[in-house]
Design an enzyme around this catalytic site. Sequence first.
Site, PDB file in Angstrom:
ATOM      1  N   LYS A 190       0.849  -1.200   0.000  1.00 14.70           N
ATOM      2  CA  LYS A 190       0.000   0.000   0.000  1.00 14.70           C
ATOM      3  C   LYS A 190       0.883   1.247   0.000  1.00 14.70           C
ATOM      4  O   LYS A 190       1.895   1.304   0.717  1.00 14.70           O
ATOM      5  CB  LYS A 190      -0.911  -0.031   1.235  1.00 14.70           C
ATOM      6  CG  LYS A 190      -1.989   1.035   1.252  1.00 14.70           C
ATOM      7  CD  LYS A 190      -2.893   0.851   2.473  1.00 14.70           C
ATOM      8  CE  LYS A 190      -3.982   1.885   2.577  1.00 14.70           C
ATOM      9  NZ  LYS A 190      -4.797   1.745   3.798  1.00 14.70           N
ATOM     10  N   SER A 225      -9.755   1.990   2.869  1.00 10.26           N
ATOM     11  CA  SER A 225      -8.922   2.728   1.951  1.00 10.26           C
ATOM     12  C   SER A 225      -7.970   1.864   1.135  1.00 10.26           C
ATOM     13  O   SER A 225      -7.478   2.301   0.101  1.00 10.26           O
ATOM     14  CB  SER A 225      -8.087   3.741   2.728  1.00 10.26           C
ATOM     15  OG  SER A 225      -7.219   3.079   3.636  1.00 10.26           O
ATOM     16  N   SER A 247      -9.632  -0.564   7.000  1.00  5.75           N
ATOM     17  CA  SER A 247      -9.123  -0.462   5.624  1.00  5.75           C
ATOM     18  C   SER A 247      -8.410  -1.690   5.088  1.00  5.75           C
ATOM     19  O   SER A 247      -8.082  -1.734   3.894  1.00  5.75           O
ATOM     20  CB  SER A 247      -8.195   0.739   5.498  1.00  5.75           C
ATOM     21  OG  SER A 247      -8.956   1.913   5.531  1.00  5.75           O
TER      22      SER A 247
HETATM   23  N1  GLN Z   1     -13.061   3.898   6.204  1.00  9.17           N
HETATM   24  C1  GLN Z   1     -12.334   4.304   7.340  1.00  9.17           C
HETATM   25  C2  GLN Z   1     -12.071   5.778   7.284  1.00  9.17           C
HETATM   26  O1  GLN Z   1     -12.378   6.349   6.303  1.00  9.17           O
HETATM   27  C3  GLN Z   1     -11.113   3.461   7.444  1.00  9.17           C
HETATM   28  C4  GLN Z   1      -9.814   4.134   7.340  1.00  9.17           C
HETATM   29  C5  GLN Z   1      -8.647   3.206   7.490  1.00  9.17           C
HETATM   30  O2  GLN Z   1      -8.748   2.133   8.062  1.00  9.17           O
HETATM   31  N2  GLN Z   1      -7.505   3.677   7.023  1.00  9.17           N
HETATM   32  O3  GLN Z   1     -11.573   6.379   8.186  1.00  9.17           O
END
Ligand code: GLN
Length: 500
Positions: A83, A158, A182
């Site tokens: 990532k 994400s 995420s």
């Molecule tokens: N969807 C969550 C957010 O927008 C998850 C973010 C993450 O785990 N990086 O904050």
Amino acid sequence: MSPAADLVRQSAAVLAEAIAAGEVSSREVTQAHLERIVDVDDRVHAFLHVDAQGALEAADAVDRARAAGDALGPLAGVPIAVKDVLATRGMPTTCGSRILEGWQPPYDATVVERLRGAGIVILGKTNMDEFAMGSSTEHSAYGPTHNPWDLTRIPGGSGGGSAAAVASFESPLAIGTDTGGSIRQPAAVTGTVGVKPTYGGVSRYGLVALASSLDQAGPCTRTVMDAALLHSVIGGHDPRDSTSIPEPMPDVVAAAQRADVRGMRIGLVRELSGEGYQAGVLQRFTEAVAILEDLGAEVVEVSCPHFDYALGAYYLILPSECSSNLARFDGMRYGLRAGDNGDRSVEEVMSLTREAGFGAEVKRRIMLGTYALSSGYYDAYYGQAQKVRTLIQRDFAAAFDQVDVLISPTAPTTAFRLGEKVDDPLAMYLNDVATIPVNLAGNCALSLPVGLAPEDGLPVGLQVMAPALADDRLYLVGAALEGALRDRWGHLLIEEAPAL
Ligand code: GLN
């Protein structure tokens, strides 16, 4: 084992064994994946950067080590996608943001250093929502990733790029990061396996911070065993991360091998199913619960009453921490600098840079967080949210007095359509309702595929949650359930994904 089309469909464990046995070279395996990326990534867009030359050099080094008779690590020679939020020396690290376009870190994150040390071959960097804020990868400044099961759908976020790279057979392994889900939510909607390790179990050194008290890197794979192998490579104490736990990590690989739930007590979290969950998600979840009972586990319903407030607390704590963490992107030290015509003040250049460099969701969260931390509002927002966090930790502690692990659907729905929620932040945030409690409490969780929802034919994920430092339990349950489902279907769910 040879035609390239077959190589990309193997698990990392099988590839590593074949490489170690000399049945195939790491170069052949790497080349096959690079070709697959060329074939499909124009449609999937899982990668922001592919380092073909670096990957082939790393593969050749493993092949030379093997020829010299050196001992190889358990995943040596196997490719991985990382990532784009982890620092990689000699490769761009953008965090999906314009503000870091073209930035090359001068050092490797500890996770990346451990991958390289284990002879794992880095193919490139994967797409993500900007600075890991989002649940669909649509907030990437470089365009969205598409779900390999249906290219009109989101791959989750994400870390949608990492999940999509694995689901489309572009890479057998990927690294994601999980601050609120995420790794797990993208795994759920792409039919793959994702693990959020115990907070402090995997080093955050070199992981660009979103919310430092929540962030954790972990594995994205197609099998539970592959996740365990990768977890064992990246996990363990790191003196360069002050929140790293200075204790040995549990033997996750042995747990995945044992794959046994007999006599285990499993708690079904009442607050994480029912209203707001898609019917087909609940149907596949319920069937999986019956399978766990058939395998010899005792399943009981457990209540965690404060989980109802987790989403609200998270969307105050995360913006607060991110408003502070992202202050460093000011046009003075990293990446983009906008409007510096020689006449403007430092403040003006900082402001123009942040205006041009950050996308709408990032700006929204910085403003929310700045507000929640401001004098006069701090106690009412940030302070209250921290109290809720403590109550959620206590809910987990009380539940784990009764049961060994907790389970729930990973996400309330299957993959939704690209564009469907991108202009509706609250609808987007609701995707995280089941994954967020684990981050707030700092314990660990794994998502694995448990079937396709009847109404849309898209993958459904089940989440297993365990106490901090009991990551091995995730693998005991995950591998047992995966094995039972594989026996039932005659193959892994991911084998049903369209060929692209
Ligand atoms: N969807 C969550 C957010 O927008 C998850 C973010 C993450 O785990 N990086 O904050």
